[in-house]
Design an enzyme around this catalytic site. Structure first.
Site, PDB file in Angstrom:
ATOM      1  N   SER A  95       0.863  -1.178   0.000  1.00  0.00           N
ATOM      2  CA  SER A  95       0.000   0.000   0.000  1.00  0.00           C
ATOM      3  C   SER A  95       0.897   1.224   0.000  1.00  0.00           C
ATOM      4  O   SER A  95       2.067   1.141   0.415  1.00  0.00           O
ATOM      5  CB  SER A  95      -0.867   0.006   1.263  1.00  0.00           C
TER       6      SER A  95
ATOM      7  N   TYR B 295      -2.597  -1.224  10.451  1.00  0.00           N
ATOM      8  CA  TYR B 295      -2.551  -1.399   8.988  1.00  0.00           C
ATOM      9  C   TYR B 295      -1.221  -0.878   8.429  1.00  0.00           C
ATOM     10  O   TYR B 295      -0.544  -1.571   7.650  1.00  0.00           O
ATOM     11  CB  TYR B 295      -3.735  -0.667   8.357  1.00  0.00           C
TER      12      TYR B 295
HETATM   13  P1  NAD Z   1     -11.185  -6.087  -0.537  1.00  0.00           P
HETATM   14  O1  NAD Z   1     -11.755  -5.955   0.825  1.00  0.00           O
HETATM   15  O2  NAD Z   1     -12.113  -6.113  -1.703  1.00  0.00           O
HETATM   16  O3  NAD Z   1     -10.238  -7.348  -0.660  1.00  0.00           O
HETATM   17  C1  NAD Z   1      -9.584  -7.973   0.404  1.00  0.00           C
HETATM   18  C2  NAD Z   1      -9.827  -9.447   0.276  1.00  0.00           C
HETATM   19  O4  NAD Z   1      -9.090 -10.147   1.290  1.00  0.00           O
HETATM   20  C3  NAD Z   1     -11.298  -9.819   0.465  1.00  0.00           C
HETATM   21  O5  NAD Z   1     -11.725 -10.579  -0.653  1.00  0.00           O
HETATM   22  C4  NAD Z   1     -11.318 -10.650   1.739  1.00  0.00           C
HETATM   23  O6  NAD Z   1     -12.291 -11.686   1.716  1.00  0.00           O
HETATM   24  C5  NAD Z   1      -9.913 -11.211   1.721  1.00  0.00           C
HETATM   25  N1  NAD Z   1      -9.470 -11.678   3.045  1.00  0.00           N
HETATM   26  C6  NAD Z   1      -9.616 -11.053   4.234  1.00  0.00           C
HETATM   27  N2  NAD Z   1      -9.122 -11.834   5.218  1.00  0.00           N
HETATM   28  C7  NAD Z   1      -8.646 -12.955   4.636  1.00  0.00           C
HETATM   29  C8  NAD Z   1      -8.030 -14.124   5.116  1.00  0.00           C
HETATM   30  N3  NAD Z   1      -7.789 -14.285   6.433  1.00  0.00           N
HETATM   31  N4  NAD Z   1      -7.678 -15.080   4.239  1.00  0.00           N
HETATM   32  C9  NAD Z   1      -7.917 -14.937   2.907  1.00  0.00           C
HETATM   33  N5  NAD Z   1      -8.505 -13.842   2.395  1.00  0.00           N
HETATM   34  C10 NAD Z   1      -8.860 -12.855   3.248  1.00  0.00           C
HETATM   35  O7  NAD Z   1     -10.172  -4.855  -0.692  1.00  0.00           O
HETATM   36  P2  NAD Z   1      -9.028  -4.603  -1.780  1.00  0.00           P
HETATM   37  O8  NAD Z   1      -8.917  -3.151  -1.902  1.00  0.00           O
HETATM   38  O9  NAD Z   1      -9.247  -5.392  -2.996  1.00  0.00           O
HETATM   39  O10 NAD Z   1      -7.745  -5.117  -0.996  1.00  0.00           O
HETATM   40  C11 NAD Z   1      -6.800  -6.033  -1.548  1.00  0.00           C
HETATM   41  C12 NAD Z   1      -5.411  -5.677  -1.046  1.00  0.00           C
HETATM   42  O11 NAD Z   1      -5.029  -4.404  -1.565  1.00  0.00           O
HETATM   43  C13 NAD Z   1      -5.289  -5.582   0.471  1.00  0.00           C
HETATM   44  O12 NAD Z   1      -4.058  -6.153   0.889  1.00  0.00           O
HETATM   45  C14 NAD Z   1      -5.267  -4.084   0.713  1.00  0.00           C
HETATM   46  O13 NAD Z   1      -4.589  -3.738   1.897  1.00  0.00           O
HETATM   47  C15 NAD Z   1      -4.536  -3.610  -0.517  1.00  0.00           C
HETATM   48  N6  NAD Z   1      -4.734  -2.194  -0.818  1.00  0.00           N
HETATM   49  C16 NAD Z   1      -5.936  -1.729  -1.261  1.00  0.00           C
HETATM   50  C17 NAD Z   1      -6.067  -0.374  -1.547  1.00  0.00           C
HETATM   51  C18 NAD Z   1      -7.352   0.219  -2.064  1.00  0.00           C
HETATM   52  O14 NAD Z   1      -7.409   1.453  -2.240  1.00  0.00           O
HETATM   53  N7  NAD Z   1      -8.389  -0.532  -2.342  1.00  0.00           N
HETATM   54  C19 NAD Z   1      -4.988   0.491  -1.384  1.00  0.00           C
HETATM   55  C20 NAD Z   1      -3.787  -0.028  -0.930  1.00  0.00           C
HETATM   56  C21 NAD Z   1      -3.662  -1.369  -0.654  1.00  0.00           C
END
Ligand code: NAD
Length: 267
Positions: free
Chosen positions: A152, A165
């Site tokens: 991130s 986080y």
């Molecule tokens: P999201 O909530 O759609 O996806 C996260 C996924 O992780 C979900 O499908 C959830 O079911 C899964 N998950 C949670 N706990 C779990 C576990 N114990 N085992 C297996 N799966 C698990 O959100 P996203 O934005 O798609 O996030 C994906 C990644 O991207 C994350 O690591 C997040 O920190 C990172 N991220 C997202 C953003 C953003 O702006 N969306 C920015 C920076 C980083």
């Protein structure tokens, strides 16, 4: 079809970036294991699998909580049994549980670290073991295996109210660099992607209202929110031989969020 005949595990792939990345990997020819954590996410994971299949790709869904060691070991074992090996790991699963620092319980701290950091450690360890066992198969890739860690912008931008986080993402950066150094001589490449604001369920509170979206744009010099495909296309590049000399680095995909946007109009 740059990833033809390669097998990819994408964690947390039933929504958001993981779902978008699974689609892009399948479009590049990879067989994709669409991981989801619990029964309630099964239908969403199956929908991702169905979309991949409707486009002529190959995918299966797989339930595994990445914070549980035995489940992670089993997911890699079952994938190797079914498809012969694992070539690509997208260490994507992650979550937030926000709290003011002085109110943050140890459980809240541990919960986020156990998924975001321990989960990436467990999956990366099993992936590296499989890459070492199999070695390079030049007909598929010049590398023995590729790992892409979803970090991130908060691996470098501090974030009040989100100490758990931000610490997990800072930890991912040093784990990624350390294991990239350790296994480069074995032709294993490990990199991170640091997304800025991507439109997914994790940050709906930030983009879900016109007011929220307007505030968000103040942080994004490029003036648009990111899409999961913005990340998925970069994952395909990092997993392909096109990026063969890229190892141990973080690729920021953030519309300029890390460019100190507060200085846009002279600070
Ligand atoms: P999201 O909530 O759609 O996806 C996260 C996924 O992780 C979900 O499908 C959830 O079911 C899964 N998950 C949670 N706990 C779990 C576990 N114990 N085992 C297996 N799966 C698990 O959100 P996203 O934005 O798609 O996030 C994906 C990644 O991207 C994350 O690591 C997040 O920190 C990172 N991220 C997202 C953003 C953003 O702006 N969306 C920015 C920076 C980083």
């Amino acid at each position: 079809m740059k990833l033809k005949d390669q097998v990819a595990i994408v964690t947390g792939a039933s929504s958001g970036i993981g779902a978008g990345t699974s689609l892009e990997l399948a479009r590049a020819g990879a067989t994709v294991v669409v991981n989801y954590p619990f029964e309630a996410a099964k239908n969403a994971a199956e929908a991702v699998v169905s979309q991949i299949k409707s486009e002529g790709g190959n995918a299966v869904s797989y339930q595994c909580d990445v914070s549980k060691e035995a489940e992670v070991v089993k997911m890699f074992g079952d994938t190797v049994s079914q498809f012969g090996t694992v070539d690509i790991l997208v260490n994507n699963a992650g979550l937030q549980k926000d709290s003011a620092f002085t109110e943050m319980s140890l459980d809240t701290w541990n919960f986020v670290l156990s998924v975001n950091l321990n989960g990436q450690f467990l999956c990366a360890r099993e992936a590296v073991k499989e890459f070492l066992r199999r070695g390079v198969q030049p007909e598929k890739s010049v590398a023995a295996g590729k790992i892409i860690c979803m970090s991130s912008v908060h691996e470098v931008i501090p974030w009040s109210g989100h100490a758990n986080y931000a610490a997990s993402k800072g930890g991912i950066m040093m784990m990624m660099k350390t294991i990239a150094q350790e296994f480069a001589p074995k032709k294993i490449r490990i990199n991170s992607i640091a997304p800025g604001a991507i439109q997914t369920p994790i940050n709906k509170s930030a983009w879900g209202t016109p007011e929220g979206m307007k505030n968000l744009m103040r942080l994004i010099p490029y003036k648009r929110i990111g899409e999961p495909s913005d990340i998925g296309k970069a994952v395909v590049w990092l997993a392909s031989d096109d990026s063969d000399y890229v190892n141990g680095t973080t690729l920021f995909i953030d519309g300029g969020m890390t460019l100190y946007p507060g200085f846009e109009d002279n600070g």
